[in-house]
Design a protein around this motif. Structure first.
Motif, PDB file in Angstrom:
ATOM      1  N   GLU A 165      -4.325   7.147  -6.633  1.00  0.00           N
ATOM      2  CA  GLU A 165      -4.218   6.039  -5.681  1.00  0.00           C
ATOM      3  C   GLU A 165      -3.612   4.813  -6.359  1.00  0.00           C
ATOM      4  OE1 GLU A 165      -7.867   6.560  -2.554  1.00  0.00           O
ATOM      5  OE2 GLU A 165      -8.404   6.117  -4.635  1.00  0.00           O
ATOM      6  N   LEU A 175     -11.479   3.953  -6.406  1.00  0.00           N
ATOM      7  CA  LEU A 175     -10.059   4.152  -6.677  1.00  0.00           C
ATOM      8  C   LEU A 175      -9.918   5.199  -7.760  1.00  0.00           C
ATOM      9  CD1 LEU A 175      -9.010   0.389  -6.962  1.00  0.00           C
ATOM     10  CD2 LEU A 175      -9.156   1.812  -4.898  1.00  0.00           C
ATOM     11  N   TRP A 222       0.076   3.100  -5.457  1.00  0.00           N
ATOM     12  CA  TRP A 222       0.183   1.690  -5.052  1.00  0.00           C
ATOM     13  C   TRP A 222       1.101   0.926  -6.001  1.00  0.00           C
ATOM     14  CZ3 TRP A 222      -1.372  -2.704  -7.780  1.00  0.00           C
ATOM     15  CH2 TRP A 222      -1.284  -3.903  -7.076  1.00  0.00           C
ATOM     16  N   SER A 232       0.828  -1.193   0.000  1.00  0.00           N
ATOM     17  CA  SER A 232       0.000   0.000   0.000  1.00  0.00           C
ATOM     18  C   SER A 232       0.866   1.248   0.000  1.00  0.00           C
ATOM     19  CB  SER A 232      -0.885  -0.012   1.240  1.00  0.00           C
ATOM     20  OG  SER A 232      -1.443   1.259   1.469  1.00  0.00           O
ATOM     21  N   ASP A 291      -7.106   1.903  -1.997  1.00  0.00           N
ATOM     22  CA  ASP A 291      -8.050   2.965  -1.630  1.00  0.00           C
ATOM     23  C   ASP A 291      -7.524   3.768  -0.446  1.00  0.00           C
ATOM     24  OD1 ASP A 291     -10.285   4.553  -1.503  1.00  0.00           O
ATOM     25  OD2 ASP A 291     -11.580   3.016  -0.622  1.00  0.00           O
ATOM     26  N   ALA A 292      -6.499   4.583  -0.700  1.00  0.00           N
ATOM     27  CA  ALA A 292      -5.797   5.308   0.364  1.00  0.00           C
ATOM     28  C   ALA A 292      -6.714   6.268   1.121  1.00  0.00           C
ATOM     29  CB  ALA A 292      -4.612   6.071  -0.225  1.00  0.00           C
ATOM     30  N   ASP A 293      -7.678   6.870   0.444  1.00  0.00           N
ATOM     31  CA  ASP A 293      -8.558   7.829   1.128  1.00  0.00           C
ATOM     32  C   ASP A 293      -9.814   7.173   1.710  1.00  0.00           C
ATOM     33  OD1 ASP A 293     -10.255   7.381  -1.047  1.00  0.00           O
ATOM     34  OD2 ASP A 293     -10.138   9.439  -1.804  1.00  0.00           O
TER      35      ASP A 293
END
Length: 181
Positions: free
Chosen positions: A109, A105, A113, A13, A98-100
């Motif tokens: 993002e 996505l 990744w 991630s 899905d960082a936020d």
């Protein structure tokens, strides 16, 4: 069993611990390929990939799984075991990108990744890139890449051919045959 899968994807991630960065040149070379990989997921072209779009893309394009360097088949696994494993791995995969935590996505993002994944695994990065290139080229999903399929992406990004040690598609000209998976 879910915990090791989740750890594997979280390790890849963008939020994971800092990894050695890829060179700026390599990142620039990869950008068109990353954008094209992202479009495979973004079925409706709106710039946001839902879980359903991502899952559907992975089902329709098996080569995309290899291009991402994850979702490998397990020899001797039953169909039911494989489906259950895929569900676990998909959930971890989506969560890692899905960082936020917005449940969709976006390209940033995905790019973060993918680049972090390559930077953390230099020994396998070349294989992942070759698989990605193969998936991009295999337009008809027949697990073979003919001359026309190979040359189209390399014409779009000629520096990618050089970075991969391939001849320029303009120079390769009249070669016949296909490259098989």
């Amino acid at each position: 069993m879910a915990a090791p899968v989740v750890r594997r994807f979280l390790r890849d991630s963008p939020a994971a611990a800092a990894a050695p960065a890829l060179s700026a040149r390599m990142q620039r070379s990869l950008e068109p390929m990353i954008r094209r990989l992202f479009t495979f997921f973004d079925a409706n072209g709106d710039g946001d990939v839902t879980r359903a779009e991502a899952r559907g893309s992975l089902a329709l394009r098996p080569g995309l799984r290899q291009a991402l360097g994850c979702f490998d088949d397990v020899p001797g696994e039953s169909e039911a075991e494989g489906a259950a494993r895929f569900d676990r791995e998909f959930d971890a995969f989506f969560a890692a990108i899905d960082a936020d935590r917005g449940q969709t996505l976006d390209l940033d993002e995905f790019r973060g990744w993918y680049l972090a994944r390559l930077a953390r695994a230099p020994a396998t990065a070349e294989l992942v890139l070759v698989r990605a290139l193969f998936a991009l080229c295999d337009e008809n999903n027949d697990s073979a890449v003919g001359q026309a399929e190979l040359h189209a992406p390399l014409r779009e990004v000629p520096e990618l051919a050089a970075d991969l040690g391939l001849p320029s598609p303009r120079a390769a000209g009249g070669a016949e045959g296909a490259f098989e998976a």
